[in-house]
Design a protein around this motif. Structure first.
Motif, short mmCIF file in Angstrom:
data_model
loop_
_atom_site.label_atom_id
_atom_site.label_comp_id
_atom_site.label_asym_id
_atom_site.label_seq_id
_atom_site.Cartn_x
_atom_site.Cartn_y
_atom_site.Cartn_z
N UNK A 253 -57.15 -32.94 -50.37
CA UNK A 253 -56.76 -32.63 -49.00
C UNK A 253 -56.34 -33.89 -48.25
N UNK A 254 -56.99 -35.00 -48.54
CA UNK A 254 -56.61 -36.26 -47.88
C UNK A 254 -55.25 -36.75 -48.37
N UNK A 255 -54.89 -36.42 -49.59
CA UNK A 255 -53.58 -36.81 -50.11
C UNK A 255 -52.46 -36.02 -49.45
N UNK A 256 -52.69 -34.74 -49.18
CA UNK A 256 -51.61 -33.88 -48.68
C UNK A 256 -51.72 -33.58 -47.19
N UNK A 257 -52.69 -34.17 -46.51
CA UNK A 257 -52.81 -33.96 -45.07
C UNK A 257 -53.24 -32.55 -44.72
N UNK A 258 -54.35 -32.14 -45.31
CA UNK A 258 -54.85 -30.78 -45.09
C UNK A 258 -56.35 -30.83 -44.85
N UNK A 259 -56.93 -29.69 -44.59
CA UNK A 259 -58.38 -29.54 -44.52
C UNK A 259 -58.88 -29.09 -45.88
N UNK A 260 -60.07 -29.49 -46.23
CA UNK A 260 -60.57 -29.23 -47.58
C UNK A 260 -60.54 -27.74 -47.93
N UNK A 261 -60.83 -26.89 -46.96
CA UNK A 261 -60.86 -25.46 -47.24
C UNK A 261 -59.46 -24.88 -47.49
N UNK A 262 -58.42 -25.63 -47.11
CA UNK A 262 -57.06 -25.15 -47.30
C UNK A 262 -56.49 -25.50 -48.68
N UNK B 87 -39.75 -16.62 -39.87
CA UNK B 87 -39.91 -16.67 -41.32
C UNK B 87 -41.18 -17.42 -41.71
N UNK B 88 -41.59 -17.20 -42.94
CA UNK B 88 -42.67 -17.97 -43.56
C UNK B 88 -42.04 -19.22 -44.18
N UNK B 89 -42.77 -20.34 -44.16
CA UNK B 89 -42.24 -21.58 -44.71
C UNK B 89 -43.22 -22.16 -45.73
N UNK B 90 -42.72 -22.35 -46.95
CA UNK B 90 -43.51 -22.96 -48.01
C UNK B 90 -42.76 -24.13 -48.62
N UNK B 91 -43.49 -24.97 -49.34
CA UNK B 91 -42.89 -26.17 -49.94
C UNK B 91 -43.37 -26.37 -51.37
N UNK B 92 -42.40 -26.70 -52.24
CA UNK B 92 -42.73 -27.16 -53.59
C UNK B 92 -42.85 -28.69 -53.49
N UNK B 93 -44.05 -29.20 -53.69
CA UNK B 93 -44.32 -30.63 -53.48
C UNK B 93 -44.52 -31.37 -54.79
N UNK B 94 -43.87 -30.89 -55.86
CA UNK B 94 -44.04 -31.51 -57.17
C UNK B 94 -43.74 -33.00 -57.13
N UNK B 95 -42.68 -33.40 -56.39
CA UNK B 95 -42.28 -34.80 -56.33
C UNK B 95 -42.74 -35.48 -55.04
N UNK B 96 -43.58 -34.78 -54.29
CA UNK B 96 -44.06 -35.32 -53.01
C UNK B 96 -45.53 -35.69 -53.02
N UNK B 97 -46.36 -34.87 -53.66
CA UNK B 97 -47.81 -35.11 -53.64
C UNK B 97 -48.14 -36.44 -54.33
N UNK B 98 -48.84 -37.29 -53.63
CA UNK B 98 -49.18 -38.61 -54.16
C UNK B 98 -48.08 -39.63 -54.03
N UNK B 99 -46.97 -39.23 -53.40
CA UNK B 99 -45.79 -40.10 -53.29
C UNK B 99 -45.47 -40.44 -51.84
N UNK B 100 -45.51 -39.45 -50.96
CA UNK B 100 -45.11 -39.66 -49.56
C UNK B 100 -46.22 -39.17 -48.63
N UNK B 101 -46.07 -39.50 -47.37
CA UNK B 101 -47.02 -39.04 -46.36
C UNK B 101 -46.80 -37.56 -46.10
N UNK B 102 -47.84 -36.79 -46.22
CA UNK B 102 -47.80 -35.36 -45.97
C UNK B 102 -48.82 -35.01 -44.90
#
Length: 420
Positions: A89-98, A213-228
């Protein structure tokens, strides 16, 4: 900073680098008895040395405890996945439960589409980027067809302007507005795999929501790479793999994010399974599903503990370093690589073009004008591991956890010899 194309300058940067010690925490393949210069962490990250220890712990518990390892191992298997949630969660800017970890990336995107792509005759269109990663293209087309729509009509591809190598945010926002009431979902790769561009996820998410609309993201090349900042951006859902920048091993487990506004609800359609059921009542074998109050409600089967072990090992390192420090080094390291490329370009007859815009993580995609696959083969034979994409693009990912500034300098020297 005023860069210099010298080994002494590169070594001085390494001496000042507070993260340089982490290079020793990874295992490098060797070519000609020397550690390679490794630029393909955007495809498969190097193996952390402590990964084996974490896997061996599971194997030893399996040997000594067998089935009892589920509850009596030092890290009990039945809740092993919970250990990954907070650091991830800290890597992707989220809450642990998310956040949770399960399955693999495309499997998770399909499962999330069950919940978040609910088309009807009026509202059925999906916006994605043109030439998205093939797996995303296949996934989106199959989902659209499953719901009875024609992909050619339902999938709207964001196109670059003629002669440009990147997408403009204003064009993305205009397309969202143009599709308007027919738009059901925006699903884009947060960092494009081919050119390394980082999309303005905050602005695009807000625009998608304004269109209903609903908005989702494929973060394959983002997680651990950029600020989220997935939670603060109010992203609805996201998924990513763990074997690129997260260094968890080939084909390993995927992480998912689900905004807290969807948690604890029983009215959301989803495919359900045993491990998404109320943890406290799971082993009562009840016939009616009661979802976990967090992202684990989307779990199906019990966790693949052996695959989670190296992911946990890597996350421990990410937690120790922190994303802010990684991103700070990444910006300087990638800028130095860009400088080296431009210096080499001045010294050789062959010319090349950097496709990656300034909105980027630690990847530069380089178009080699007039050069064929031979330069890729030359680099590989000379200890530089890069990624080749047709027709003549090499992708370079200077991962800050284990790449050095001297690597960037040495790469320039090898490239210059190969192009001379």
């Amino acid at each position: 900073m005023q860069f210099e194309n010298t080994r002494t300058f590169a070594r001085n940067l390494d001496e000042q680098d507070k993260l340089s010690k982490y290079r020793e925490e990874f295992i490098f393949p060797k070519v000609n008895n020397k550690d390679v210069i490794y630029f393909t962490g955007n495809s498969l990250g190097l193996q952390p040395k402590n990964a084996r220890k974490y896997v061996d712990e599971v194997m030893e518990d399996w040997a000594e405890l067998a089935v009892e390892g589920h509850f009596y191992a030092e890290k009990p298997w039945w809740d092993y996945h919970e250990r990954l949630a907070a650091p991830l969660a800290r890597v992707v800017g989220a809450r642990a439960e998310e956040v949770t970890v399960m399955n693999t990336l495309t499997v998770n995107l399909h499962l999330l589409m069950v919940s978040f792509y609910r088309p009807d005759k009026k509202k059925f269109k999906i916006i994605c980027e043109e030439k998205a990663f093939p797996s995303d293209q296949y996934m989106l087309a199959s989902q659209v067809k499953f719901h009875g729509f024609d992909p050619k009509e339902a999938i709207v591809e964001l196109r670059k302007r003629d002669g440009e190598n990147y997408w403009r945010t204003e064009d993305v926002l205009s397309m969202i507005e143009e599709v308007g009431d027919e738009l059901a979902l925006v699903l884009i790769g947060g960092v494009n795999y081919y050119n390394g561009q980082v999309f303005d996820m905050k602005a695009i998410t807000a625009a998608g929501h304004n269109a209903g609309a609903v908005v989702g993201w494929d973060l394959a090349h983002a997680a651990g790479n950029i600020k989220l900042e997935l939670h603060d951006w109010d992203v609805d859902f996201a998924a990513w793999c763990s074997y690129k920048y997260m260094n968890s091993g080939p084909g390993n487990a995927s992480g998912i994010y689900i905004n807290e506004k969807y948690l604890g609800r029983k009215d959301i359609p989803r495919f359900e399974g045993w491990w998404g059921h109320n943890k406290e009542r799971r082993f009562l074998m009840e016939p009616t599903f009661e979802p976990m109050p967090n992202a684990e409600a989307w779990h199906l089967s019990n966790p693949s503990v052996i695959s989670f072990a190296p992911y946990l090992a890597s996350l421990k390192m990410f937690d120790e370093v922190g994303m802010e420090a990684l991103i700070e080094k990444s910006k300087v390291l990638t800028a130095y690589l860009e400088f080296i490329l431009n210096e080499v370009d001045k010294e050789v007859e062959a010319s090349f073009e950097i496709l990656t815009p300034k909105e980027r993580g630690c990847q530069l995609s380089v178009f080699l004008h007039g050069e064929g696959r031979s330069i890729f083969e030359y680099l590989m034979k000379n200890g530089v591991v890069v990624d080749w994409r047709e027709p003549n693009v090499i992708r370079l990912a200077p991962v800050p956890l284990y790449c050095s500034f001297e690597d960037m300098y040495e790469f320039g020297q090898v490239l210059k010899r190969g192009l001379s």
